[in-house]
Design a protein around this motif. Structure first.
Motif, PDB file in Angstrom:
ATOM      1  N   LEU A  40      -1.261  -3.630   9.297  1.00  0.00           N
ATOM      2  CA  LEU A  40      -2.285  -4.527   8.761  1.00  0.00           C
ATOM      3  C   LEU A  40      -3.677  -3.898   8.763  1.00  0.00           C
ATOM      4  N   SER A  41      -3.909  -2.964   9.693  1.00  0.00           N
ATOM      5  CA  SER A  41      -5.246  -2.394   9.792  1.00  0.00           C
ATOM      6  C   SER A  41      -5.578  -1.519   8.582  1.00  0.00           C
ATOM      7  N   THR A  42      -4.573  -0.903   8.003  1.00  0.00           N
ATOM      8  CA  THR A  42      -4.822  -0.019   6.861  1.00  0.00           C
ATOM      9  C   THR A  42      -4.242  -0.566   5.553  1.00  0.00           C
ATOM     10  N   GLY A  43      -3.455  -1.638   5.656  1.00  0.00           N
ATOM     11  CA  GLY A  43      -2.820  -2.186   4.454  1.00  0.00           C
ATOM     12  C   GLY A  43      -1.777  -1.241   3.881  1.00  0.00           C
ATOM     13  N   THR A  44      -1.060  -0.561   4.765  1.00  0.00           N
ATOM     14  CA  THR A  44      -0.004   0.342   4.295  1.00  0.00           C
ATOM     15  C   THR A  44       1.371  -0.197   4.681  1.00  0.00           C
ATOM     16  N   VAL A  45       2.295  -0.057   3.754  1.00  0.00           N
ATOM     17  CA  VAL A  45       3.685  -0.454   3.991  1.00  0.00           C
ATOM     18  C   VAL A  45       4.521   0.816   3.873  1.00  0.00           C
ATOM     19  N   HIS A  46       5.206   1.170   4.951  1.00  0.00           N
ATOM     20  CA  HIS A  46       6.049   2.363   4.921  1.00  0.00           C
ATOM     21  C   HIS A  46       7.507   1.940   4.940  1.00  0.00           C
ATOM     22  N   VAL A  47       8.300   2.493   4.034  1.00  0.00           N
ATOM     23  CA  VAL A  47       9.737   2.208   4.041  1.00  0.00           C
ATOM     24  C   VAL A  47      10.507   3.504   4.293  1.00  0.00           C
ATOM     25  N   ASP A  48      11.522   3.405   5.170  1.00  0.00           N
ATOM     26  CA  ASP A  48      12.456   4.513   5.372  1.00  0.00           C
ATOM     27  C   ASP A  48      13.595   4.319   4.372  1.00  0.00           C
ATOM     28  N   LEU A  49      13.851   5.328   3.551  1.00  0.00           N
ATOM     29  CA  LEU A  49      14.937   5.254   2.569  1.00  0.00           C
ATOM     30  C   LEU A  49      16.127   6.056   3.078  1.00  0.00           C
ATOM     31  N   ASP A  50      17.329   5.718   2.569  1.00  0.00           N
ATOM     32  CA  ASP A  50      18.529   6.377   3.114  1.00  0.00           C
ATOM     33  C   ASP A  50      18.713   7.811   2.595  1.00  0.00           C
ATOM     34  N   GLY A  51      17.907   8.218   1.636  1.00  0.00           N
ATOM     35  CA  GLY A  51      17.965   9.604   1.154  1.00  0.00           C
ATOM     36  C   GLY A  51      19.092   9.872   0.181  1.00  0.00           C
ATOM     37  N   THR A  52      19.878   8.832  -0.143  1.00  0.00           N
ATOM     38  CA  THR A  52      20.974   9.026  -1.094  1.00  0.00           C
ATOM     39  C   THR A  52      20.917   8.021  -2.260  1.00  0.00           C
ATOM     40  N   THR A  53      20.450   6.805  -1.985  1.00  0.00           N
ATOM     41  CA  THR A  53      20.386   5.770  -3.031  1.00  0.00           C
ATOM     42  C   THR A  53      19.096   5.925  -3.835  1.00  0.00           C
ATOM     43  N   PRO A  54      19.215   6.037  -5.154  1.00  0.00           N
ATOM     44  CA  PRO A  54      17.982   6.126  -5.964  1.00  0.00           C
ATOM     45  C   PRO A  54      17.210   4.799  -5.919  1.00  0.00           C
ATOM     46  N   VAL A  55      15.924   4.898  -5.654  1.00  0.00           N
ATOM     47  CA  VAL A  55      15.044   3.713  -5.595  1.00  0.00           C
ATOM     48  C   VAL A  55      13.853   3.982  -6.505  1.00  0.00           C
ATOM     49  N   SER A  56      13.517   2.999  -7.339  1.00  0.00           N
ATOM     50  CA  SER A  56      12.373   3.225  -8.232  1.00  0.00           C
ATOM     51  C   SER A  56      11.094   2.643  -7.632  1.00  0.00           C
ATOM     52  N   ALA A  57       9.997   3.271  -7.979  1.00  0.00           N
ATOM     53  CA  ALA A  57       8.685   2.765  -7.537  1.00  0.00           C
ATOM     54  C   ALA A  57       8.450   1.382  -8.115  1.00  0.00           C
ATOM     55  N   GLU A  58       9.005   1.147  -9.307  1.00  0.00           N
ATOM     56  CA  GLU A  58       8.833  -0.145  -9.961  1.00  0.00           C
ATOM     57  C   GLU A  58       9.511  -1.266  -9.143  1.00  0.00           C
ATOM     58  N   ALA A  59      10.702  -0.991  -8.560  1.00  0.00           N
ATOM     59  CA  ALA A  59      11.400  -1.993  -7.754  1.00  0.00           C
ATOM     60  C   ALA A  59      10.594  -2.346  -6.501  1.00  0.00           C
ATOM     61  N   LEU A  60      10.007  -1.325  -5.881  1.00  0.00           N
ATOM     62  CA  LEU A  60       9.195  -1.557  -4.688  1.00  0.00           C
ATOM     63  C   LEU A  60       7.922  -2.324  -5.048  1.00  0.00           C
ATOM     64  N   ARG A  61       7.312  -1.939  -6.171  1.00  0.00           N
ATOM     65  CA  ARG A  61       6.094  -2.618  -6.623  1.00  0.00           C
ATOM     66  C   ARG A  61       6.382  -4.090  -6.929  1.00  0.00           C
ATOM     67  N   ARG A  62       7.539  -4.348  -7.573  1.00  0.00           N
ATOM     68  CA  ARG A  62       7.888  -5.717  -7.959  1.00  0.00           C
ATOM     69  C   ARG A  62       8.091  -6.614  -6.726  1.00  0.00           C
TER      70      ARG A  62
END
Lengths: 280, 116
Positions: B78-100
């Protein structure tokens, strides 16, 4: 079903629906905020309110358990169902106490403006409209289908937050006031009701958020003005505390009348509101 | 009497609004990054998000992120307004899905950086 059983049943529904996230930025206990759940999510809020009224020298005690379910229709639209369970006791001999469901309210909220200038800062404006349905038991219902419309503003800026809301309720029927069944609350007589409310929320702890922040404690100050178009008006304040963790929120607010000029309904003496919101 | 009460409530509300005008943590450079709908295989991603407001909002974001395929874990600062996600490194994830997901939660997405 008795009011007590209704309350437990509603709690059970709430527990069933609790696996959902809530997006309620610094919402105070009694004043509406321009916040709503995420798209496709349902939120549950349970609030108890004890209020003591004076009815021409007679004491009237009322406990209301408000159950609110809110569905996020999209990122900007939400639909809320509010079901109150009321238990009203009168001190005067010869009059029956009243208990049962109050009028159910459906509320549609549309957030039409949002500006987020910083990590925790937000400004939001929402249009609120809805219908109060005559679902309440005799003596606890307005008896009509009463539409309402309003505007709600929310601002969070660092440790400070403010909510302001104005709402107009068109009463289409109205409770028939008799000595056996008096009008106790605002908006339950034949007159329309204008409500203007605002709240200030100050984060007591922590003074600065960090990556380790798990909970916040807030001081809240709420102001609520009810103005019936028949001339009855009352203004009350509710200073309180709000403890918000990542998974649950607790709220406690005494209700203190500041000024009132009421001839057609009961005069408020004092009250207290307490609530719980849970996130699983 | 009615006029006095209405005036009192309006004045008090104005004081509330003025009280909430200070202490803002406005972020420098609040432009929003355009994102791609092209899926990416990565080990993590960090997003800048505005309007988080409270600890419960942070948890709300974490749940929204956890519902996306490929997201293993998420952390909100909350102090920096950053959200960090750990991804499994095998499943393709789009920036658009995270943004949505951020958008559907009622928050303002600013930017994203994939790692690994």
């Amino acid at each position: 079903m008795s009011p007590k059983h209704s309350a437990w049943a509603l709690c059970a529904i709430g527990v069933f629906l609790m696996g959902t996230p809530i997006a309620h930025a610094q919402e105070s206990a009694l004043v509406d905020a321009a916040t709503q759940p995420a798209k496709g999510r349902v939120t549950w809020r349970e609030q108890g309110r004890f209020e003591r009224f004076d009815l021409n020298g007679e004491r009237v005690d009322q406990f209301t358990l408000d159950t609110r379910l809110t569905l996020g229709l999209s990122k900007d639209w939400s639909l809320a169902l509010n079901v109150p369970t009321i238990d009203r006791e009168r001190s005067a001999p010869g009059f029956d106490d009243r208990s049962g469901l109050g009028d159910v309210t459906l509320t549609l909220k549309h957030r039409f403006w949002q500006h987020d200038p910083g990590p925790i800062d937000t400004n939001r404006l929402a249009l609120v409209t809805g219908l109060r349905l005559p679902a309440g038991t005799d003596g606890l219902s307005s008896g009509g289908y009463d539409p309402f419309v309003g505007l709600t503003f929310t601002r969070v800026s660092g440790r400070h937050g403010v909510n302001a809301s104005a709402r107009y309720l068109l009463t289409t029927s109205g409770e028939r006031a008799t000595s056996a069944s008096p009008v106790v609350e605002a908006g339950k007589s034949g007159a329309d009701l204008f409500t203007f409310e605002s709240s200030y929320v100050f984060r007591l702890s922590p003074s600065e958020y960090s990556s380790e922040t798990e909970a916040s404690l807030y001081f809240t100050a709420e102001s609520i003005l009810d103005w019936d178009t028949d001339g009855d008006i009352d203004w009350r304040l509710a200073p309180g505390l709000l403890y918000e963790a990542r998974r649950f929120t607790l709220e406690l607010s005494p209700i203190i009348p500041v000024a009132q000029d009421v001839d057609r309904r009961a005069e408020r003496e004092w009250g207290v509101a307490f609530g719980l919101r849970v996130l699983f | 009497m009615a006029f006095r009460m209405i005036s009192g409530a309006v004045v008090l509300s104005s004081v509330f609004v003025l009280g909430a005008c200070g202490g803002s943590q406005v972020r420098a450079g609040s432009e929003t990054q355009a994102v791609s709908s092209e899926p990416v295989v990565a080990k993590g991603a960090t997003m800048r998000v505005d309007g988080l407001g409270c600890p419960m909002c942070a948890e709300s974001i974490a749940i929204l992120m956890d519902n996306i395929d490929g997201v293993m874990d998420s952390r909100v600062d909350l102090s920096t307004g950053t959200v960090h996600v750990d991804l499994d490194g095998t499943t393709p994830v789009s920036a658009e899905a995270l943004r949505r997901a951020i958008d559907d939660g009622g928050f303002t997405f600013r930017s994203i950086t994939f790692e690994g």
